[in-house]
Design a protein around this motif. Structure first.
Motif, PDB file in Angstrom:
ATOM      1  N   MET A 135       0.800  -1.229   0.000  1.00 52.56           N
ATOM      2  CA  MET A 135       0.000   0.000   0.000  1.00 52.56           C
ATOM      3  C   MET A 135       0.836   1.284   0.000  1.00 52.56           C
ATOM      4  N   THR A 136       1.911   1.320   0.803  1.00 52.86           N
ATOM      5  CA  THR A 136       2.647   2.597   0.894  1.00 52.86           C
ATOM      6  C   THR A 136       3.456   2.864  -0.376  1.00 52.86           C
ATOM      7  N   GLY A 137       4.015   1.795  -0.976  1.00 45.43           N
ATOM      8  CA  GLY A 137       4.744   1.983  -2.239  1.00 45.43           C
ATOM      9  C   GLY A 137       3.795   2.450  -3.336  1.00 45.43           C
ATOM     10  N   ALA A 162      10.872  10.375   5.942  1.00 42.22           N
ATOM     11  CA  ALA A 162      11.588   9.154   6.340  1.00 42.22           C
ATOM     12  C   ALA A 162      10.634   8.015   6.656  1.00 42.22           C
ATOM     13  N   GLY A 163       9.349   8.209   6.394  1.00 43.79           N
ATOM     14  CA  GLY A 163       8.369   7.151   6.615  1.00 43.79           C
ATOM     15  C   GLY A 163       8.257   6.253   5.388  1.00 43.79           C
ATOM     16  N   ALA A 164       7.352   5.281   5.478  1.00 41.61           N
ATOM     17  CA  ALA A 164       7.221   4.280   4.416  1.00 41.61           C
ATOM     18  C   ALA A 164       6.843   4.926   3.081  1.00 41.61           C
ATOM     19  N   THR A 165       5.893   5.838   3.102  1.00 44.79           N
ATOM     20  CA  THR A 165       5.445   6.466   1.860  1.00 44.79           C
ATOM     21  C   THR A 165       6.442   7.534   1.405  1.00 44.79           C
ATOM     22  N   ILE A 183      11.531  16.365   4.566  1.00 41.49           N
ATOM     23  CA  ILE A 183      11.360  16.904   5.915  1.00 41.49           C
ATOM     24  C   ILE A 183      11.024  15.730   6.837  1.00 41.49           C
ATOM     25  N   ALA A 184      11.792  15.588   7.916  1.00 38.64           N
ATOM     26  CA  ALA A 184      11.587  14.457   8.832  1.00 38.64           C
ATOM     27  C   ALA A 184      11.905  14.900  10.251  1.00 38.64           C
ATOM     28  N   GLY A 185      11.636  13.991  11.212  1.00 33.84           N
ATOM     29  CA  GLY A 185      11.635  14.394  12.618  1.00 33.84           C
ATOM     30  C   GLY A 185      12.896  14.122  13.426  1.00 33.84           C
ATOM     31  N   SER A 186      14.024  13.783  12.784  1.00 30.19           N
ATOM     32  CA  SER A 186      15.265  13.639  13.564  1.00 30.19           C
ATOM     33  C   SER A 186      16.468  13.796  12.640  1.00 30.19           C
ATOM     34  N   GLY A 252      -2.401  13.770   6.550  1.00 28.89           N
ATOM     35  CA  GLY A 252      -2.155  14.894   7.464  1.00 28.89           C
ATOM     36  C   GLY A 252      -1.944  14.390   8.882  1.00 28.89           C
ATOM     37  N   ILE A 253      -0.876  13.604   9.063  1.00 24.71           N
ATOM     38  CA  ILE A 253      -0.710  12.886  10.336  1.00 24.71           C
ATOM     39  C   ILE A 253      -0.654  13.820  11.552  1.00 24.71           C
ATOM     40  N   SER A 254      -0.217  15.070  11.362  1.00 19.98           N
ATOM     41  CA  SER A 254      -0.130  15.973  12.528  1.00 19.98           C
ATOM     42  C   SER A 254      -1.517  16.288  13.092  1.00 19.98           C
ATOM     43  N   GLN A 255      -2.567  16.001  12.319  1.00 21.53           N
ATOM     44  CA  GLN A 255      -3.929  16.342  12.750  1.00 21.53           C
ATOM     45  C   GLN A 255      -4.761  15.117  13.145  1.00 21.53           C
ATOM     46  N   TYR A 256      -4.238  13.911  12.939  1.00 20.51           N
ATOM     47  CA  TYR A 256      -5.078  12.714  13.091  1.00 20.51           C
ATOM     48  C   TYR A 256      -5.553  12.477  14.524  1.00 20.51           C
ATOM     49  N   ASN A 257      -4.745  12.885  15.501  1.00 15.97           N
ATOM     50  CA  ASN A 257      -5.136  12.626  16.889  1.00 15.97           C
ATOM     51  C   ASN A 257      -5.925  13.775  17.508  1.00 15.97           C
ATOM     52  N   GLY A 279      -6.381  15.987  -3.420  1.00 12.74           N
ATOM     53  CA  GLY A 279      -6.350  14.812  -2.553  1.00 12.74           C
ATOM     54  C   GLY A 279      -6.529  13.552  -3.379  1.00 12.74           C
ATOM     55  N   PHE A 280      -6.083  12.446  -2.840  1.00 14.04           N
ATOM     56  CA  PHE A 280      -6.300  11.165  -3.526  1.00 14.04           C
ATOM     57  C   PHE A 280      -6.271  10.038  -2.502  1.00 14.04           C
ATOM     58  N   ILE A 281      -6.889   8.936  -2.874  1.00 19.87           N
ATOM     59  CA  ILE A 281      -6.833   7.713  -2.072  1.00 19.87           C
ATOM     60  C   ILE A 281      -6.294   6.627  -2.998  1.00 19.87           C
ATOM     61  N   ASP A 325       2.864   4.801  19.078  1.00 18.65           N
ATOM     62  CA  ASP A 325       4.225   5.309  18.880  1.00 18.65           C
ATOM     63  C   ASP A 325       4.486   5.782  17.449  1.00 18.65           C
ATOM     64  N   LEU A 326       3.678   5.313  16.519  1.00 18.89           N
ATOM     65  CA  LEU A 326       3.815   5.777  15.124  1.00 18.89           C
ATOM     66  C   LEU A 326       3.660   7.292  15.062  1.00 18.89           C
ATOM     67  N   TYR A 327       2.754   7.822  15.877  1.00 15.70           N
ATOM     68  CA  TYR A 327       2.497   9.268  15.866  1.00 15.70           C
ATOM     69  C   TYR A 327       3.589  10.042  16.607  1.00 15.70           C
ATOM     70  N   GLN A 328       4.527   9.298  17.220  1.00 22.08           N
ATOM     71  CA  GLN A 328       5.706   9.928  17.836  1.00 22.08           C
ATOM     72  C   GLN A 328       6.927   9.735  16.942  1.00 22.08           C
ATOM     73  N   GLY A 329       6.734   9.146  15.773  1.00 25.28           N
ATOM     74  CA  GLY A 329       7.858   8.987  14.840  1.00 25.28           C
ATOM     75  C   GLY A 329       8.828   7.892  15.218  1.00 25.28           C
ATOM     76  N   VAL A 330       8.350   6.830  15.884  1.00 23.79           N
ATOM     77  CA  VAL A 330       9.239   5.742  16.318  1.00 23.79           C
ATOM     78  C   VAL A 330       9.897   5.026  15.126  1.00 23.79           C
TER      79      VAL A 330
HETATM   80  P1  NDP Z   1       4.936   6.680   7.943  1.00 25.58           P
HETATM   81  O1  NDP Z   1       5.785   5.478   7.781  1.00 25.58           O
HETATM   82  O2  NDP Z   1       5.315   7.920   7.209  1.00 25.58           O
HETATM   83  O3  NDP Z   1       4.837   6.999   9.491  1.00 25.58           O
HETATM   84  C1  NDP Z   1       4.324   8.176   9.942  1.00 25.58           C
HETATM   85  C2  NDP Z   1       5.438   9.220  10.214  1.00 25.58           C
HETATM   86  O4  NDP Z   1       4.833  10.489  10.363  1.00 25.58           O
HETATM   87  C3  NDP Z   1       6.181   9.005  11.513  1.00 25.58           C
HETATM   88  O5  NDP Z   1       7.275   8.143  11.346  1.00 25.58           O
HETATM   89  C4  NDP Z   1       6.617  10.425  11.908  1.00 25.58           C
HETATM   90  O6  NDP Z   1       7.958  10.653  11.494  1.00 25.58           O
HETATM   91  C5  NDP Z   1       5.673  11.327  11.114  1.00 25.58           C
HETATM   92  N1  NDP Z   1       4.883  12.151  12.035  1.00 25.58           N
HETATM   93  C6  NDP Z   1       4.162  11.737  13.098  1.00 25.58           C
HETATM   94  N2  NDP Z   1       3.566  12.771  13.694  1.00 25.58           N
HETATM   95  C7  NDP Z   1       3.943  13.877  13.004  1.00 25.58           C
HETATM   96  C8  NDP Z   1       3.659  15.267  13.150  1.00 25.58           C
HETATM   97  N3  NDP Z   1       2.872  15.732  14.125  1.00 25.58           N
HETATM   98  N4  NDP Z   1       4.205  16.113  12.254  1.00 25.58           N
HETATM   99  C9  NDP Z   1       5.004  15.663  11.272  1.00 25.58           C
HETATM  100  N5  NDP Z   1       5.310  14.363  11.091  1.00 25.58           N
HETATM  101  C10 NDP Z   1       4.770  13.483  11.950  1.00 25.58           C
HETATM  102  O7  NDP Z   1       3.460   6.319   7.570  1.00 25.58           O
HETATM  103  P2  NDP Z   1       2.881   5.992   6.117  1.00 25.58           P
HETATM  104  O8  NDP Z   1       3.959   6.036   5.123  1.00 25.58           O
HETATM  105  O9  NDP Z   1       2.070   4.771   6.248  1.00 25.58           O
HETATM  106  O10 NDP Z   1       1.869   7.208   5.856  1.00 25.58           O
HETATM  107  C11 NDP Z   1       2.347   8.495   5.515  1.00 25.58           C
HETATM  108  C12 NDP Z   1       1.161   9.388   5.192  1.00 25.58           C
HETATM  109  O11 NDP Z   1       0.507   8.891   4.037  1.00 25.58           O
HETATM  110  C13 NDP Z   1       0.111   9.458   6.289  1.00 25.58           C
HETATM  111  O12 NDP Z   1      -0.412  10.759   6.350  1.00 25.58           O
HETATM  112  C14 NDP Z   1      -0.955   8.497   5.781  1.00 25.58           C
HETATM  113  O13 NDP Z   1      -2.216   8.751   6.318  1.00 25.58           O
HETATM  114  C15 NDP Z   1      -0.875   8.762   4.302  1.00 25.58           C
HETATM  115  N6  NDP Z   1      -1.405   7.699   3.445  1.00 25.58           N
HETATM  116  C16 NDP Z   1      -2.315   8.067   2.514  1.00 25.58           C
HETATM  117  C17 NDP Z   1      -2.819   7.150   1.634  1.00 25.58           C
HETATM  118  C18 NDP Z   1      -3.780   7.603   0.586  1.00 25.58           C
HETATM  119  O14 NDP Z   1      -4.311   6.760  -0.137  1.00 25.58           O
HETATM  120  N7  NDP Z   1      -4.025   8.901   0.469  1.00 25.58           N
HETATM  121  C19 NDP Z   1      -2.437   5.717   1.717  1.00 25.58           C
HETATM  122  C20 NDP Z   1      -1.396   5.439   2.691  1.00 25.58           C
HETATM  123  C21 NDP Z   1      -0.916   6.415   3.538  1.00 25.58           C
HETATM  124  P3  NDP Z   1       8.811  11.940  12.014  1.00 25.58           P
HETATM  125  O15 NDP Z   1       9.870  11.389  12.902  1.00 25.58           O
HETATM  126  O16 NDP Z   1       9.340  12.491  10.739  1.00 25.58           O
HETATM  127  O17 NDP Z   1       7.882  12.849  12.738  1.00 25.58           O
END
Ligand code: NDP
Length: 345
Positions: A135-137, A162-165, A183-186, A252-257, A279-281, A325-330
């Motif tokens: 999915m991410t590729g 630096a995430g999967a996508t 742009i990444a978090g470390s 928009g992961i910064s807004q998901y929580n 936007g796209f899915i 922990d994903l939302y903390q950039g683990v």
């Molecule tokens: P990632 O592997 O990129 O993991 C999420 C990363 O987001 C974390 O490692 C973290 O890295 C970063 N992150 C977390 N919180 C924040 C924040 N507040 N501000 C900035 N960066 C943050 O996940 P995916 O590759 O699976 O997904 C990436 C994005 O793609 C997501 O938004 C996801 O919802 C979206 N997506 C969309 C799809 C679509 O069809 N439209 C399908 C699949 C994914 P860091 O250390 O850099 O903060």
């Protein structure tokens, strides 16, 4: 005593952040399904790895979206890679590997049309089926090529780089002849992007001088912005957009929580700079997956695309913590939970 197996179910919808021990509940089920339970066309799927995805947080909200929410008491939805333990489907022999949206479960009886066979290309491994060949590729591929229409000479900025996508987005953009800023978090993540993945530049958004550095790094203005995070970084990208820039709105992961997600403050730049924000899915491109997977597999085999995984061990019990922990950039690269190891690692 009959053997038992575990699942994780949604116990309570979170308001903001996932609450450990409250949002999900680990359930022990009895008995584990066996070959005797299969009907024609079905297989018994045993989960090896769970894909942990940012979108999962959205599936916990009871709101209108591109997919219905997970119901209270239902097994948490999620992509998995697993082994065919028993089969009444000749396309999936015992011992073969498949991906499925089986959810957070150790076992599931699946129909053949719920499974995709995993074909490992040269230089690949099974878990690539949940990331660069999953999915991410695919999201990276269709997002940057079809939506972003990236071309040689473009200046591309990718957030969540630096995430999967994001890590695959940047590498595809480089293959197409673009200049890429991630742009990444470390600092470690930024080093990985520049030194191993070949990004032209990378900035740590947690650096106190990030805003200043971002302005300097985008002095030539942005042609394509691939947004994984939203929030302040999206606002900054808007302020540095070139006329007719393309903004690929992937997530928009910064807004998901947040129970009150914030939209862009700089939105008038869309008008003044004639930005196309789309936007796209990834599911929209389902018919074209085979073409994209062929090209991604070739790039992987040729070493043109590199990837990393962060694997959380400890079984299903760890899925909830991994998602939090994903939302903390683990993670760097794809975040997976190991339910039962596969010995190709
Ligand atoms: P990632 O592997 O990129 O993991 C999420 C990363 O987001 C974390 O490692 C973290 O890295 C970063 N992150 C977390 N919180 C924040 C924040 N507040 N501000 C900035 N960066 C943050 O996940 P995916 O590759 O699976 O997904 C990436 C994005 O793609 C997501 O938004 C996801 O919802 C979206 N997506 C969309 C799809 C679509 O069809 N439209 C399908 C699949 C994914 P860091 O250390 O850099 O903060």
């Amino acid at each position: 005593m009959a053997p038992t197996y575990k699942t994780v179910v949604l116990a309570k919808r979170p308001k903001d952040n996932i609450v450990p021990g409250e949002t999900f509940r680990l359930v022990t089920n009895n008995p584990t399904p066996s070959a005797a339970d299969l009907k024609d066309g079905e297989v018994l799927f045993e989960t090896n790895y769970l894909s942990i995805d940012p979108a999962m947080r959205g599936w916990l909200n009871d709101t209108r979206s591109y997919i219905p929410p997970v119901k209270i008491g239902e097994v948490m939805r999620g992509g998995c890679i697993g082994t065919v333990e028993a089969s009444k489907n000749p396309q999936f022999p015992v011992g073969s590997f498949a991906t499925a949206t089986a959810g957070w479960t150790e076992y599931k009886i699946c129909r053949g049309n719920e499974l995709q066979r995993v074909v490992v290309p040269r230089g690949g491994k099974l878990t690539d089926g949940l990331s660069v060949l999953g999915m991410t590729g695919l999201t990276a591929y269709f997002g940057i090529i079809d939506v972003g229409k990236v071309k040689a000479g473009d200046f591309v900025v990718v957030s969540g780089a630096a995430g999967a996508t994001g890590s695959v987005v940047g590498q595809i953009a480089k293959l197409k002849g673009a200049t890429v800023l991630g742009i990444a978090g470390s600092e470690d993540k930024c080093r990985w992007l520049k030194e191993e993945l070949g990004f032209d530049d990378a900035l740590n958004y947690k650096d106190r001088d990030f805003f200043k550095k971002f302005r300097a790094a985008t002095k030539d203005l942005i042609d394509v912005y691939f947004d994984n995070v939203g929030g302040e970084i999206l606002d900054m990208a808007l302020s540095r957009a070139k006329k007719h820039a393309r903004f690929v709105m992937c997530g928009g992961i910064s807004q998901y929580n947040s129970s009150k997600p914030q939209g862009p403050k700089n939105y008038l730049m869309i008008v003044s700079m004639r930005i196309r924000m789309e936007g796209f899915i990834v599911f929209d491109y389902a018919k074209e997956y085979p073409r994209a997977l062929r090209e991604l597999a070739q790039w992987l085999s040729e070493g043109k695309i590199k990837r990393k995984e962060t694997i959380v061990k400890g079984g299903l019990d760890q899925a909830e913590n991994a998602l939090r922990d994903l939302y903390q950039g683990v993670n760097t690269g794809k975040l997976l939970v190991e339910v039962k190891p596969i010995d190709d690692k």
